[in-house]
Design a protein around this motif. Structure first.
Motif, PDB file in Angstrom:
ATOM      1  N   ASP A 152       0.846  -8.634   5.228  1.00  0.00           N
ATOM      2  CA  ASP A 152       2.095  -9.286   4.843  1.00  0.00           C
ATOM      3  C   ASP A 152       2.821  -8.379   3.861  1.00  0.00           C
ATOM      4  OD1 ASP A 152       3.745 -11.177   2.937  1.00  0.00           O
ATOM      5  OD2 ASP A 152       3.380 -12.314   4.783  1.00  0.00           O
ATOM      6  N   ARG A 153       4.096  -8.170   4.113  1.00  0.00           N
ATOM      7  CA  ARG A 153       4.909  -7.310   3.252  1.00  0.00           C
ATOM      8  C   ARG A 153       4.923  -7.804   1.803  1.00  0.00           C
ATOM      9  NH1 ARG A 153       7.979  -3.246   3.652  1.00  0.00           N
ATOM     10  NH2 ARG A 153       7.979  -3.104   5.907  1.00  0.00           N
ATOM     11  N   GLY A 154       4.761  -9.097   1.605  1.00  0.00           N
ATOM     12  CA  GLY A 154       4.763  -9.669   0.259  1.00  0.00           C
ATOM     13  C   GLY A 154       3.631  -9.166  -0.625  1.00  0.00           C
ATOM     14  N   LEU A 155       2.631  -8.542  -0.023  1.00  0.00           N
ATOM     15  CA  LEU A 155       1.511  -8.004  -0.798  1.00  0.00           C
ATOM     16  C   LEU A 155       1.874  -6.706  -1.521  1.00  0.00           C
ATOM     17  CD1 LEU A 155      -1.295  -8.533   1.865  1.00  0.00           C
ATOM     18  CD2 LEU A 155      -1.028  -9.802  -0.281  1.00  0.00           C
ATOM     19  N   LEU A 156       2.879  -6.011  -1.018  1.00  0.00           N
ATOM     20  CA  LEU A 156       3.189  -4.678  -1.550  1.00  0.00           C
ATOM     21  C   LEU A 156       3.481  -4.671  -3.048  1.00  0.00           C
ATOM     22  CD1 LEU A 156       5.304  -3.253   1.385  1.00  0.00           C
ATOM     23  CD2 LEU A 156       3.201  -2.257   0.476  1.00  0.00           C
ATOM     24  N   GLY A 161       5.042  -0.190   4.256  1.00  0.00           N
ATOM     25  CA  GLY A 161       5.075   0.656   3.076  1.00  0.00           C
ATOM     26  C   GLY A 161       6.341   0.446   2.287  1.00  0.00           C
ATOM     27  N   ASP A 162       6.348   0.993   1.110  1.00  0.00           N
ATOM     28  CA  ASP A 162       7.478   0.858   0.209  1.00  0.00           C
ATOM     29  C   ASP A 162       7.592   2.170  -0.564  1.00  0.00           C
ATOM     30  OD1 ASP A 162       9.005   0.314  -2.180  1.00  0.00           O
ATOM     31  OD2 ASP A 162       8.652  -1.818  -1.856  1.00  0.00           O
ATOM     32  N   PRO A 163       8.780   2.755  -0.615  1.00  0.00           N
ATOM     33  CA  PRO A 163       8.934   4.003  -1.372  1.00  0.00           C
ATOM     34  C   PRO A 163       8.482   3.895  -2.828  1.00  0.00           C
ATOM     35  CG  PRO A 163      10.884   3.593  -0.045  1.00  0.00           C
ATOM     36  CD  PRO A 163      10.012   2.363   0.060  1.00  0.00           C
ATOM     37  N   LEU A 204       1.415   6.936   3.911  1.00  0.00           N
ATOM     38  CA  LEU A 204       2.841   6.669   3.699  1.00  0.00           C
ATOM     39  C   LEU A 204       3.718   7.701   4.399  1.00  0.00           C
ATOM     40  CD1 LEU A 204       2.731   5.529  -0.018  1.00  0.00           C
ATOM     41  CD2 LEU A 204       3.531   4.137   1.908  1.00  0.00           C
ATOM     42  N   THR A 205       3.228   8.927   4.525  1.00  0.00           N
ATOM     43  CA  THR A 205       4.032   9.944   5.211  1.00  0.00           C
ATOM     44  C   THR A 205       4.282   9.562   6.668  1.00  0.00           C
ATOM     45  OG1 THR A 205       2.185  11.348   5.904  1.00  0.00           O
ATOM     46  CG2 THR A 205       3.128  11.772   3.732  1.00  0.00           C
TER      47      THR A 205
END
Length: 182
Positions: free
Chosen positions: A38-42, A73-75, A103-104
């Motif tokens: 889940d994106r909310g974990l980032l 991922g998130d920058p 991430l790359t």
């Protein structure tokens, strides 16, 4: 099947209590290992990379790598992972290198990423060096980004007794050389 209480997991990840964080990280790792994400974990995981607790940093950096592997991922992860190149804990450094490499694959990385990975090429632990070499090669391969400063460090690794390190350095150098032919 994993029984998911995402709200409870997020609450635990945001807790100031280390034991609550550790428990939530275990649940998060179980979730990610099962193939769910889940994106909310980032955001909470990014914040946990700055924890004073070694285990929390280990698990948070691993989770960020796993999320990136799962194409989430998130920058902002870069800003959190780069300082981990200097962490006193070997597993944290190795996880950070792995996460930066994953991430790359999402097109997330920059020259600061390369600098951190170059630092890790000189790490006293072979596993960390190998992961950093892989991440640099992946960055060259996936993002077409590299730095001449990586080449001499990787060439030194070609002389290492460890076949694992030599092959990792060779793999990375092949990808870098494709971008910077002589």
């Amino acid at each position: 099947m994993v029984d998911i209480d995402l709200g409870g997991m997020l609450k635990g990840l945001r807790s100031l209590n280390v034991e609550d964080c550790r428990a939530a990280l275990e649940e998060t790792m179980e979730l990610l290992t099962s193939g769910l994400a889940d994106r909310g974990l980032l955001q909470p995981l990014i914040a946990l990379t700055a924890s004073e607790d070694d285990q929390v940093r280990r698990d948070a950096s691993w989770c960020l790598g796993k999320l990136a592997l799962m194409k989430l991922g998130d920058p902002r992860s870069i800003e959190a992972l780069v300082p981990l190149a200097m962490d006193q804990d070997m597993e944290v450094r190795e996880n950070a290198a792995w996460a930066l490499g994953e991430l790359t694959g999402l097109g997330i990385g920059d020259t600061i990423t390369i600098e951190a990975l170059n630092i890790l090429l000189t790490d006293p632990e072979k596993q960390v060096q190998g992961m950093a070499a892989w991440a640099l090669g992946r960055m060259a391969d996936k993002m077409r980004v590299t730095s001449p400063s990586s080449v001499p460090l990787l060439k030194i690794m070609l002389q290492d007794k460890s076949e694992f390190l030599r092959k990792g350095a060779e793999w990375s150098l092949e990808r870098i050389e494709r971008l910077r032919p002589h």
